[in-house]
Scaffold this motif. Structure first.
Motif, short mmCIF file in Angstrom:
data_model
loop_
_atom_site.label_atom_id
_atom_site.label_comp_id
_atom_site.label_asym_id
_atom_site.label_seq_id
_atom_site.Cartn_x
_atom_site.Cartn_y
_atom_site.Cartn_z
N LEU A 1 0.82 -1.21 0.00
CA LEU A 1 0.00 0.00 0.00
C LEU A 1 0.86 1.26 0.00
O LEU A 1 0.51 2.26 -0.64
CB LEU A 1 -0.95 0.00 1.20
N SER A 2 1.99 1.24 0.68
CA SER A 2 2.87 2.40 0.71
C SER A 2 3.38 2.75 -0.69
O SER A 2 3.32 3.90 -1.12
CB SER A 2 4.05 2.15 1.65
N VAL A 3 3.89 1.75 -1.39
CA VAL A 3 4.37 1.97 -2.76
C VAL A 3 3.20 2.39 -3.65
O VAL A 3 3.31 3.31 -4.46
CB VAL A 3 5.05 0.70 -3.31
N GLY A 4 2.07 1.74 -3.47
CA GLY A 4 0.90 2.05 -4.27
C GLY A 4 0.39 3.46 -4.07
O GLY A 4 0.00 4.13 -5.02
N TYR A 5 0.40 3.95 -2.83
CA TYR A 5 -0.11 5.29 -2.56
C TYR A 5 0.75 6.38 -3.18
O TYR A 5 0.23 7.40 -3.64
CB TYR A 5 -0.26 5.53 -1.06
N VAL A 6 2.04 6.21 -3.21
CA VAL A 6 2.91 7.20 -3.85
C VAL A 6 2.58 7.27 -5.34
O VAL A 6 2.40 8.35 -5.91
CB VAL A 6 4.40 6.88 -3.63
N THR A 7 2.46 6.12 -5.95
CA THR A 7 2.11 6.05 -7.37
C THR A 7 0.72 6.64 -7.60
O THR A 7 0.50 7.40 -8.54
CB THR A 7 2.17 4.59 -7.85
N LYS A 8 -0.21 6.32 -6.71
CA LYS A 8 -1.59 6.80 -6.84
C LYS A 8 -1.67 8.31 -6.76
O LYS A 8 -2.39 8.95 -7.53
CB LYS A 8 -2.45 6.17 -5.74
N TYR A 9 -0.93 8.92 -5.85
CA TYR A 9 -0.94 10.38 -5.74
C TYR A 9 -0.53 11.01 -7.07
O TYR A 9 -1.18 11.96 -7.54
CB TYR A 9 -0.01 10.85 -4.62
N LEU A 10 0.54 10.51 -7.64
CA LEU A 10 1.02 11.07 -8.90
C LEU A 10 -0.01 10.93 -10.02
O LEU A 10 -0.23 11.87 -10.80
CB LEU A 10 2.35 10.42 -9.29
N LEU A 11 -0.67 9.80 -10.09
CA LEU A 11 -1.71 9.59 -11.11
C LEU A 11 -2.93 10.47 -10.84
O LEU A 11 -3.47 11.09 -11.77
CB LEU A 11 -2.13 8.12 -11.14
N ASP A 12 -3.36 10.55 -9.59
CA ASP A 12 -4.53 11.36 -9.25
C ASP A 12 -4.29 12.83 -9.53
O ASP A 12 -5.17 13.52 -10.05
CB ASP A 12 -4.92 11.17 -7.78
N ARG A 13 -3.12 13.30 -9.17
CA ARG A 13 -2.79 14.71 -9.40
C ARG A 13 -2.84 15.04 -10.89
O ARG A 13 -3.31 16.09 -11.28
CB ARG A 13 -1.41 15.02 -8.82
N ARG A 14 -2.35 14.10 -11.68
CA ARG A 14 -2.27 14.36 -13.12
C ARG A 14 -3.60 14.15 -13.86
O ARG A 14 -3.92 14.89 -14.78
CB ARG A 14 -1.20 13.48 -13.74
#
Length: 142
Positions: A119-132
């Motif tokens: 989940l930690s790795v996933g959340y970092v990736t998710k933030y970048l996708l959501d922001r974009r």
């Protein structure tokens, strides 16, 4: 509303922790009383935890990370769908990590550590996708 990078990281991290705890609590509820835990019950626990964590994280991110003002059921439904779709790949990271830990060590502690790492790795990736892709209109208005 502009926030500092540090505030954003702290807030996002806190919300990730809240979502992880909600996720794991939902899993424990599904797994409660199941001895031994079978594959179907395990899959149901992961699915329930993922859904609970997703909804909790969406609500917190929308309001406190991206300051999104989208209104209306249709617009918010479309936004949530896009938010969920962005989470498909990141959820796969989480599932693989949690499942691998469970299969290797076979304990609840190992499963939960695997879940937290994934989940930690996933959340970092998710933030970048959501922001974009998901909250870009909110970012442009800020």
């Amino acid at each position: 509303m502009a926030v500092t990078g540090r505030t954003l990281v702290l807030r996002y991290t806190a919300f990730a922790v809240i979502a992880v705890l909600a996720n794991l609590a939902a899993q424990r509820l599904v797994l409660a009383g199941a001895d031994p835990v079978g594959g179907l019950r395990f899959a149901a626990a992961i699915a329930a935890g993922t859904l609970v964590g997703l909804v909790v994280k969406y609500v917190l991110d929308k309001r406190w990370i991206f300051y999104d003002q989208t209104t209306g059921a249709r617009a918010q439904g479309a936004q949530f769908l896009l938010y969920a779709l962005m989470g498909v790949v990141t959820t796969a990271i989480f599932w693989v990590s949690e499942t691998a830990a469970w299969l290797i060590w076979g304990t609840d502690l190992a499963r939960e550590v695997g879940a937290v790492l994934g989940l930690s790795v996933g959340y970092v990736t998710k933030y970048l996708l959501d922001r974009r892709y998901v909250f870009r209109d909110a970012r442009e208005m800020a």
